[in-house]
Design a protein around this motif. Structure first.
Motif, PDB file in Angstrom:
ATOM      1  N   PRO A 132      -4.263   2.598  -6.993  1.00 50.84           N
ATOM      2  CA  PRO A 132      -3.094   2.369  -6.080  1.00 50.84           C
ATOM      3  C   PRO A 132      -3.238   1.226  -5.476  1.00 50.84           C
ATOM      4  O   PRO A 132      -2.678   0.207  -5.031  1.00 50.84           O
ATOM      5  N   HIS A 133      -4.735   1.097  -4.678  1.00 53.83           N
ATOM      6  CA  HIS A 133      -4.852   0.046  -3.801  1.00 53.83           C
ATOM      7  C   HIS A 133      -5.326  -1.128  -4.448  1.00 53.83           C
ATOM      8  O   HIS A 133      -4.651  -2.285  -3.785  1.00 53.83           O
ATOM      9  N   GLU A 140       0.789  -1.224   0.063  1.00 53.98           N
ATOM     10  CA  GLU A 140      -0.219   0.061   0.099  1.00 53.98           C
ATOM     11  C   GLU A 140       0.828   1.312   0.082  1.00 53.98           C
ATOM     12  O   GLU A 140       0.607   2.180  -0.793  1.00 53.98           O
ATOM     13  N   ARG A 141       1.897   1.252   0.936  1.00 54.28           N
ATOM     14  CA  ARG A 141       2.846   2.381   0.717  1.00 54.28           C
ATOM     15  C   ARG A 141       3.512   2.569  -0.529  1.00 54.28           C
ATOM     16  O   ARG A 141       3.591   3.606  -0.830  1.00 54.28           O
ATOM     17  N   LEU A 142       3.964   1.503  -1.202  1.00 50.93           N
ATOM     18  CA  LEU A 142       4.717   1.650  -2.220  1.00 50.93           C
ATOM     19  C   LEU A 142       3.795   2.316  -3.406  1.00 50.93           C
ATOM     20  O   LEU A 142       4.243   3.040  -4.106  1.00 50.93           O
ATOM     21  N   THR A 143       2.543   1.519  -3.737  1.00 52.91           N
ATOM     22  CA  THR A 143       1.735   2.141  -4.554  1.00 52.91           C
ATOM     23  C   THR A 143       1.196   3.552  -4.291  1.00 52.91           C
ATOM     24  O   THR A 143       1.213   4.217  -5.130  1.00 52.91           O
ATOM     25  N   GLU A 144       1.015   3.979  -3.026  1.00 59.23           N
ATOM     26  CA  GLU A 144       0.754   5.323  -2.830  1.00 59.23           C
ATOM     27  C   GLU A 144       1.782   6.323  -3.450  1.00 59.23           C
ATOM     28  O   GLU A 144       1.476   7.170  -3.977  1.00 59.23           O
ATOM     29  N   LEU A 192       0.004  -6.923  -6.070  1.00 55.81           N
ATOM     30  CA  LEU A 192       1.256  -7.273  -5.688  1.00 55.81           C
ATOM     31  C   LEU A 192       1.473  -8.117  -4.293  1.00 55.81           C
ATOM     32  O   LEU A 192       2.332  -8.929  -4.438  1.00 55.81           O
ATOM     33  N   ALA A 193       0.676  -7.774  -3.424  1.00 55.69           N
ATOM     34  CA  ALA A 193       0.881  -8.593  -2.257  1.00 55.69           C
ATOM     35  C   ALA A 193       0.445  -9.745  -2.519  1.00 55.69           C
ATOM     36  O   ALA A 193       0.998 -10.958  -2.114  1.00 55.69           O
ATOM     37  N   ARG A 227       1.580   8.793  -6.781  1.00 56.17           N
ATOM     38  CA  ARG A 227       1.966  10.237  -6.689  1.00 56.17           C
ATOM     39  C   ARG A 227       2.865  10.771  -7.681  1.00 56.17           C
ATOM     40  O   ARG A 227       2.604  11.786  -8.033  1.00 56.17           O
ATOM     41  N   ARG A 228       3.750   9.839  -7.511  1.00 54.37           N
ATOM     42  CA  ARG A 228       5.112  10.351  -8.683  1.00 54.37           C
ATOM     43  C   ARG A 228       4.743  10.187  -9.836  1.00 54.37           C
ATOM     44  O   ARG A 228       5.079  11.017 -10.834  1.00 54.37           O
TER      45      ARG A 228
END
Length: 156
Positions: A48-49, A20-24, A55-56, A28-29
């Motif tokens: 992103p979610h 979740e952190r990675l895709t957020e 991925l998970a 954004r970038r």
């Protein structure tokens, strides 16, 4: 997990919250990236979610993407007819790897080898499928990436 059990790549990364952190961070970038921003201009706010769920699951986490979004075939369908370029694929991959650092994903060689191996394989598959006008395989299995017997990734 038992004391002697080998953690999945998802567990090693820090669980679903790590993706979740990675895709957020990544998405954004993406909005500021001249090569990638046009591809995601009409992106669903939940995208992103959904990618984090995918991925998970690929890395041995819960099968939430398959249960909620339709599995690998559904992911393949998102790319059909998009005509992605090699330049876009390479930039997507490079940006994701930069964001893996920013998200605090493990940087040990074994994890990163498996992570990069899947991202390389997955992005190349996405480009191939993006050139098609229909899905090639209605029974496409969800990829499962792991450590492998010798420490490297495997699909199975």
């Amino acid at each position: 997990m038992s004391e002697n059990a080998i953690p999945s790549l998802c567990e090693w990364a820090g669980g679903s919250s790590a993706f979740e952190r990675l895709t957020e961070i990544f998405y954004r970038r993406v909005s500021d990236d001249p090569l990638l921003a046009p591809l995601f201009a009409r992106m669903d706010t939940h995208h992103p979610h959904f990618v984090a769920l995918f991925l998970a699951e690929v890395f041995g986490g819960p099968a939430h993407y398959s249960e909620q979004r339709g599995g690998h075939r559904a992911m393949l369908a998102k790319h059909v007819g998009r005509h992605l370029s090699e330049a876009q694929r390479a930039r997507w991959m490079a940006l994701l790897l930069e964001c893996a650092d920013a998200a605090g994903l493990p940087d040990d060689p074994e994890f990163r080898s498996a992570f990069v191996g899947y991202v390389e394989w997955g992005t190349r598959l996405a480009v191939l499928n993006s050139q098609l006008e229909q899905l090639p395989d209605e029974h496409a299995p969800m990829p499962r990436w792991g450590w492998g017997e010798t420490g490297g990734p495997y699909r199975g």
